[in-house]
Motif scaffolding. Structure first.
Motif, mmCIF file in Angstrom:
data_model
loop_
_atom_site.group_PDB
_atom_site.id
_atom_site.type_symbol
_atom_site.label_atom_id
_atom_site.label_comp_id
_atom_site.label_asym_id
_atom_site.label_seq_id
_atom_site.Cartn_x
_atom_site.Cartn_y
_atom_site.Cartn_z
ATOM 1 N N GLU A 296 0.796 -1.230 0.000
ATOM 2 C CA GLU A 296 0.000 0.000 0.000
ATOM 3 C C GLU A 296 0.830 1.282 0.000
ATOM 4 O O GLU A 296 0.292 2.372 0.235
ATOM 5 C CB GLU A 296 -0.967 -0.004 1.184
ATOM 6 C CG GLU A 296 -0.322 -0.143 2.551
ATOM 7 C CD GLU A 296 -0.073 -1.598 2.949
ATOM 8 O OE1 GLU A 296 0.213 -1.827 4.121
ATOM 9 O OE2 GLU A 296 -0.156 -2.495 2.082
ATOM 10 N N HIS A 297 2.130 1.190 -0.299
ATOM 11 C CA HIS A 297 2.969 2.394 -0.272
ATOM 12 C C HIS A 297 2.516 3.501 -1.232
ATOM 13 O O HIS A 297 2.813 4.677 -0.983
ATOM 14 C CB HIS A 297 4.427 2.030 -0.555
ATOM 15 C CG HIS A 297 4.719 1.709 -1.987
ATOM 16 N ND1 HIS A 297 4.574 0.450 -2.531
ATOM 17 C CD2 HIS A 297 5.136 2.499 -3.016
ATOM 18 C CE1 HIS A 297 4.888 0.471 -3.801
ATOM 19 N NE2 HIS A 297 5.228 1.702 -4.134
ATOM 20 N N PRO A 298 1.781 3.190 -2.331
ATOM 21 C CA PRO A 298 1.387 4.291 -3.219
ATOM 22 C C PRO A 298 0.543 5.386 -2.568
ATOM 23 O O PRO A 298 0.612 6.542 -2.989
ATOM 24 C CB PRO A 298 0.612 3.581 -4.331
ATOM 25 C CG PRO A 298 1.215 2.220 -4.395
ATOM 26 C CD PRO A 298 1.485 1.883 -2.966
ATOM 27 N N VAL A 299 -0.275 5.051 -1.555
ATOM 28 C CA VAL A 299 -1.077 6.127 -0.949
ATOM 29 C C VAL A 299 -0.184 7.123 -0.234
ATOM 30 O O VAL A 299 -0.474 8.326 -0.200
ATOM 31 C CB VAL A 299 -2.171 5.576 0.001
ATOM 32 C CG1 VAL A 299 -3.246 4.825 -0.773
ATOM 33 C CG2 VAL A 299 -1.596 4.711 1.100
ATOM 34 N N THR A 300 0.929 6.637 0.336
ATOM 35 C CA THR A 300 1.894 7.551 0.951
ATOM 36 C C THR A 300 2.554 8.411 -0.117
ATOM 37 O O THR A 300 2.758 9.611 0.074
ATOM 38 C CB THR A 300 2.951 6.748 1.738
ATOM 39 O OG1 THR A 300 2.308 6.060 2.806
ATOM 40 C CG2 THR A 300 4.020 7.664 2.306
ATOM 41 N N THR A 304 2.356 12.634 -0.296
ATOM 42 C CA THR A 304 3.621 13.336 -0.056
ATOM 43 C C THR A 304 4.270 13.831 -1.343
ATOM 44 O O THR A 304 5.173 14.678 -1.296
ATOM 45 C CB THR A 304 4.626 12.415 0.665
ATOM 46 O OG1 THR A 304 4.877 11.256 -0.145
ATOM 47 C CG2 THR A 304 4.101 11.996 2.031
ATOM 48 N N GLY A 305 3.836 13.293 -2.496
ATOM 49 C CA GLY A 305 4.444 13.681 -3.765
ATOM 50 C C GLY A 305 5.807 13.066 -3.981
ATOM 51 O O GLY A 305 6.579 13.549 -4.820
ATOM 52 N N LEU A 306 6.133 11.982 -3.247
ATOM 53 C CA LEU A 306 7.456 11.365 -3.318
ATOM 54 C C LEU A 306 7.387 10.004 -4.004
ATOM 55 O O LEU A 306 6.333 9.374 -4.053
ATOM 56 C CB LEU A 306 8.029 11.187 -1.907
ATOM 57 C CG LEU A 306 8.119 12.458 -1.062
ATOM 58 C CD1 LEU A 306 8.527 12.112 0.365
ATOM 59 C CD2 LEU A 306 9.108 13.447 -1.676
ATOM 60 N N ASP A 307 8.525 9.552 -4.519
ATOM 61 C CA ASP A 307 8.662 8.218 -5.095
ATOM 62 C C ASP A 307 9.485 7.403 -4.110
ATOM 63 O O ASP A 307 10.707 7.581 -3.999
ATOM 64 C CB ASP A 307 9.356 8.298 -6.453
ATOM 65 C CG ASP A 307 9.432 6.944 -7.167
ATOM 66 O OD1 ASP A 307 9.505 5.914 -6.467
ATOM 67 O OD2 ASP A 307 9.439 6.920 -8.413
ATOM 68 N N ARG A 331 -0.447 16.319 1.776
ATOM 69 C CA ARG A 331 -1.289 17.089 0.848
ATOM 70 C C ARG A 331 -2.414 16.197 0.337
ATOM 71 O O ARG A 331 -2.171 15.204 -0.347
ATOM 72 C CB ARG A 331 -0.447 17.606 -0.316
ATOM 73 C CG ARG A 331 -1.248 18.360 -1.370
ATOM 74 C CD ARG A 331 -0.347 19.044 -2.377
ATOM 75 N NE ARG A 331 -1.124 19.571 -3.499
ATOM 76 C CZ ARG A 331 -1.075 19.100 -4.738
ATOM 77 N NH1 ARG A 331 -0.288 18.086 -5.026
ATOM 78 N NH2 ARG A 331 -1.803 19.639 -5.694
ATOM 79 N N GLY A 332 -3.656 16.546 0.685
ATOM 80 C CA GLY A 332 -4.809 15.815 0.176
ATOM 81 C C GLY A 332 -5.003 14.459 0.837
ATOM 82 O O GLY A 332 -4.495 14.179 1.927
ATOM 83 N N HIS A 333 -5.757 13.600 0.148
ATOM 84 C CA HIS A 333 -6.112 12.281 0.673
ATOM 85 C C HIS A 333 -6.043 11.266 -0.464
ATOM 86 O O HIS A 333 -6.350 11.582 -1.615
ATOM 87 C CB HIS A 333 -7.534 12.308 1.242
ATOM 88 C CG HIS A 333 -7.813 11.190 2.200
ATOM 89 N ND1 HIS A 333 -7.688 11.330 3.557
ATOM 90 C CD2 HIS A 333 -8.201 9.896 1.987
ATOM 91 C CE1 HIS A 333 -7.997 10.191 4.158
ATOM 92 N NE2 HIS A 333 -8.315 9.303 3.217
ATOM 93 N N ALA A 334 -5.642 10.029 -0.131
ATOM 94 C CA ALA A 334 -5.503 8.987 -1.152
ATOM 95 C C ALA A 334 -6.097 7.679 -0.659
ATOM 96 O O ALA A 334 -6.074 7.379 0.541
ATOM 97 C CB ALA A 334 -4.032 8.789 -1.517
ATOM 98 N N PHE A 335 -6.637 6.898 -1.597
ATOM 99 C CA PHE A 335 -7.140 5.547 -1.330
ATOM 100 C C PHE A 335 -6.444 4.565 -2.268
ATOM 101 O O PHE A 335 -6.096 4.917 -3.401
ATOM 102 C CB PHE A 335 -8.651 5.452 -1.596
ATOM 103 C CG PHE A 335 -9.520 6.178 -0.617
ATOM 104 C CD1 PHE A 335 -9.859 5.599 0.599
ATOM 105 C CD2 PHE A 335 -9.998 7.444 -0.917
ATOM 106 C CE1 PHE A 335 -10.672 6.267 1.501
ATOM 107 C CE2 PHE A 335 -10.811 8.126 -0.022
ATOM 108 C CZ PHE A 335 -11.151 7.535 1.193
ATOM 109 N N GLU A 336 -6.282 3.335 -1.780
ATOM 110 C CA GLU A 336 -5.835 2.239 -2.647
ATOM 111 C C GLU A 336 -6.805 1.077 -2.510
ATOM 112 O O GLU A 336 -7.107 0.638 -1.395
ATOM 113 C CB GLU A 336 -4.431 1.765 -2.271
ATOM 114 C CG GLU A 336 -3.978 0.552 -3.099
ATOM 115 C CD GLU A 336 -2.589 0.062 -2.741
ATOM 116 O OE1 GLU A 336 -1.636 0.853 -2.931
ATOM 117 O OE2 GLU A 336 -2.449 -1.081 -2.264
#
Length: 678
Positions: A296-300, A304-307, A331-336
């Motif tokens: 689930e690292h993509p939501v982070t 954060t705008g980081l790779d 920044r903002g909110h993300a779901f996976e």
């Protein structure tokens, strides 16, 4: 920086690492099993090396072959991905011995956190809060039962070397403990080669919150905020989000600092995740540390705008962390959402087969799809049945508004997802995301069970518009095929090619039949002079016109009302995607007559069949034994999970068709069973 790296994994994580490495100018080497010869990660990499047969234990888990592949190709470093050897101490040590950089933590950190029991001891010494439980070395079943009794039920039995929800059992009462322990130990030994377990108090209505940490070889350690992974089935995550809803700045700092303390306690370097069980009141306890990158690292990354893969590569190459703690921002909110080949209506049993049609939503600033498969690829029984990870992001005026906007993105993206060829969980995920409890962030690890009535509604008859869409697509497909044949014919203008329903004395009528679950339904068709059709079903009728493209996209006009749908024909079935839902109809051939017999039940006799390909690992009952309804008969292992085949009624086990260790195919008859007469 490295010139070439090898990815010791497969699927979407291998593709993800290749993508980042390519952007950084690093060449990549893929390894693959015989089952993955045509896999997407093999096609994407600059080089690829075959490392063995399909079974992971003969390919992806063979350390010597992976090291040999790295040496043969001149790879300077190995990225382990997640799963397989990613947290294997021996693999990390073998990389060190071979002079190859392991893109992950040092051996000492993997060793320290590789055992949940030892990790608990370390965390206790570091002052990190712990869940009450037994983490000792004495594995005598009687001792474990006494400890569970002393802790108080419910308790959770967990594989000490485990992860991903495997080797884990919830026990509600003491009488169930022995069977649960035996099953847990079997699964732990099969998945991790170690049947050592620990026993912990099961927290009622817990949230699963994890902190992303990163360390470098220069002594710097930061936390990249939290992810809420509470929504789970079979102790495996289904929907994840970042940041965690309702997280106060004070609690975020406290959990982040605890995670950093945990990482520092083991001299951590690279990407890692410290997982906590959190009470509804805000208190939290250390659960485990995953010494790898998480699924689930993509939501982070999105908030954060980081790779994070780029961070892994830079840290492994000896560079310091790119940012300090005070430079990190949310920044903002993300779901996976994890798109799986599985059947939610059958206890989330994994599904296998070829992806006949695969159309994910379009990627953009707000939508991302990480996948290791493409249309035409096969979901095999050898590996995890994940199809893709669907990640969405958005932002609003505050945290609540950001989550609401991101959730709307998720619902739309799921409505646009099209999967044909395997059972899948897309519809289930859409219901889950729309569930009021989830929408209102009323989260805990039991949400799916708690909201079962909402998430698994009783099916009613297929709506008329679904039947009309299926019928119209069928007629348009017939017309297109006739036109194609006419173009190849020596007499293309022959009236015999026409599909306009012309008759000498009256308008032609026909009936198209479909089966929805166990119900056969009929759509009556009349051909209109305009070239369209008059469709009738269940007392309703529409005039229908439309266009159907080769990808199954249907643009329909029903009495002047436009309806967009996708209708895919595959193996006698019609997959109708309309208004955010998928309906699977069987096309009924009027010339086909079903044979007699073949049922699973009849005359008191039952044939229990394998719900999926797998291996028989235990015969719980004996041939000739009389058993009660629900009694376990045998245990099937498939896709690293155990599945118990239980008695469908009180009766007698007549015979087992397979023995322990036998491989069985999907639908294979496992047990001959005779039910008692009522």
């Amino acid at each position: 920086m490295f010139e070439k790296i090898l990815i010791a994994n497969r699927g979407e994580i291998a593709c993800r690492v290749i993508k980042t490495a390519r952007r950084m100018g690093i060449r990549t080497v893929a390894v693959y099993s015989e089952a993955d010869a045509d896999a997407r990660h093999v096609r994407l990499a600059d080089e690829a090396v075959l490392i063995g047969p399909a079974a992971a234990r003969e390919s992806y888990l063979v350390i010597e072959r992976i090291i040999a592949a790295a040496k043969a190709t001149g790879a300077q470093a190995i990225h382990p991905g997640y799963g397989f050897l990613s947290e294997n101490e021996a693999f990390c040590h073998a990389c060190d011995e071979a002079g190859i950089v392991f893109i992950g933590p040092p051996v000492s950190a993997i060793r320290a956190m590789g055992s949940k029991s030892e990790a608990k001891k370390l965390m206790e010494a570091a002052g990190v809060p712990l869940t009450p439980g037994y983490h000792g070395d004495d594995q005598d079943p009687a001792r474990l039962q006494r400890e569970a009794d002393a802790i108080g039920y419910p308790v959770l039995i967990k594989a000490a070397a485990g992860g991903g929800g495997k080797g884990m059992r919830l026990v509600e009462k003491g009488a169930d403990f022995p069977d649960a322990l035996a099953s847990c130990k079997r699964e732990a030994a099969s998945s991790f080669g170690d049947d050592h377990v620990l026993v912990e108090k099961y927290i009622t209505r817990p949230r699963h919150i994890e902190i992303q940490v990163f360390g470098d070889a220069h002594g710097n350690v930061v936390y990249l905020f939290e992810r809420d992974c509470s929504v789970q089935r079979r102790h495996q995550k289904v929907l994840e989000e970042a940041p965690a809803p309702g997280m106060t700045p004070e609690r975020r700092t406290a959990m982040g600092q605890a995670a950093v303390d945990a990482a520092r306690a083991v001299g951590y370097v690279g990407a890692g995740t410290v997982e906590f069980i959190a009470n509804q009141d805000g208190s939290f306890y250390f659960m485990e540390m995953n010494t790898r990158l998480q699924v689930e690292h993509p939501v982070t990354e999105m908030i954060t705008g980081l790779d994070l893969v780029e961070w892994q590569l830079r840290v492994a190459a000896g560079e310091p962390l790119p940012l300090a703690q005070e430079q990190l921002r949310i920044r903002g909110h993300a779901f996976e959402a994890r798109i799986y080949a599985e059947d939610p209506d059958k206890g989330f049993l994994p599904s296998t087969g070829r992806l006949v049609h695969l159309a994910p939503p379009a990627e953009n600033l707000h939508v991302r799809v990480d996948t290791g498969v493409e249309e035409g690829d096969e979901i095999s029984p050898h590996y995890d049945p994940m199809i893709a990870k669907l990640i969405v992001w958005d932002e609003g005026g505050d945290a609540a508004a950001s989550r609401e906007r991101a959730l709307a993105r998720l619902l739309q993206a799921l409505a646009d997802y099209r999967v044909v060829g395997v059972a899948n969980n897309v519809d289930f995920l859409a219901r889950l995301a729309a569930c009021p409890a989830f929408a209102n962030a009323d989260l805990d690890t039991g949400l799916i069970e708690r909201e079962h009535a909402y998430l698994f509604p009783a099916e009613t008859a297929a709506p008329a518009e679904v039947l009309f869409a299926a019928a119209l697509a069928e007629l348009l497909r017939e017309r297109a095929l006739a036109e194609k044949r006419a173009r190849r014919d020596a007499h293309p203008a022959s009236p015999w090619h026409a599909r306009d329903g012309w008759r000498l004395n009256a308008a032609a009528r026909r009936v198209l039949r479909f089966r929805w679950q166990e119900q056969e339904v009929a759509v009556s068709v009349a051909y209109l002079p305009s070239g369209g059709y008059r469709l009738e079903y269940a007392g309703g009728a529409v005039s229908a016109h439309g266009e159907l493209n080769p990808r199954g996209l249907l643009r329909a006009d029903f009495d002047g009302r436009r309806l967009d749908a996708t209708v895919i024909a595959a193996a006698g079935r019609r997959h109708v995607f309309v208004q955010g839902r998928a309906w699977v109809l069987a096309a009924v051939d009027p010339l086909h007559h079903a044979g007699e017999g073949g049922g699973a039940e009849g005359g008191g006799g039952w044939q229990m069949r394998a719900p999926m390909p797998g291996k028989v690992i235990a015969l719980v009952a004996s041939a000739g034994a009389r058993v009660e309804k629900g009694a376990p008969l045998l245990i099937l292992e498939a896709m690293k999970m155990e599945h118990t085949i239980a008695a469908p009624a009180a009766g007698t086990v007549k015979a087992f068709r397979f023995g322990v260790g036998d491989q069985v195919g999907d639908g294979a008859e496992l047990v001959e069973f005779e039910a008692l007469a009522e």
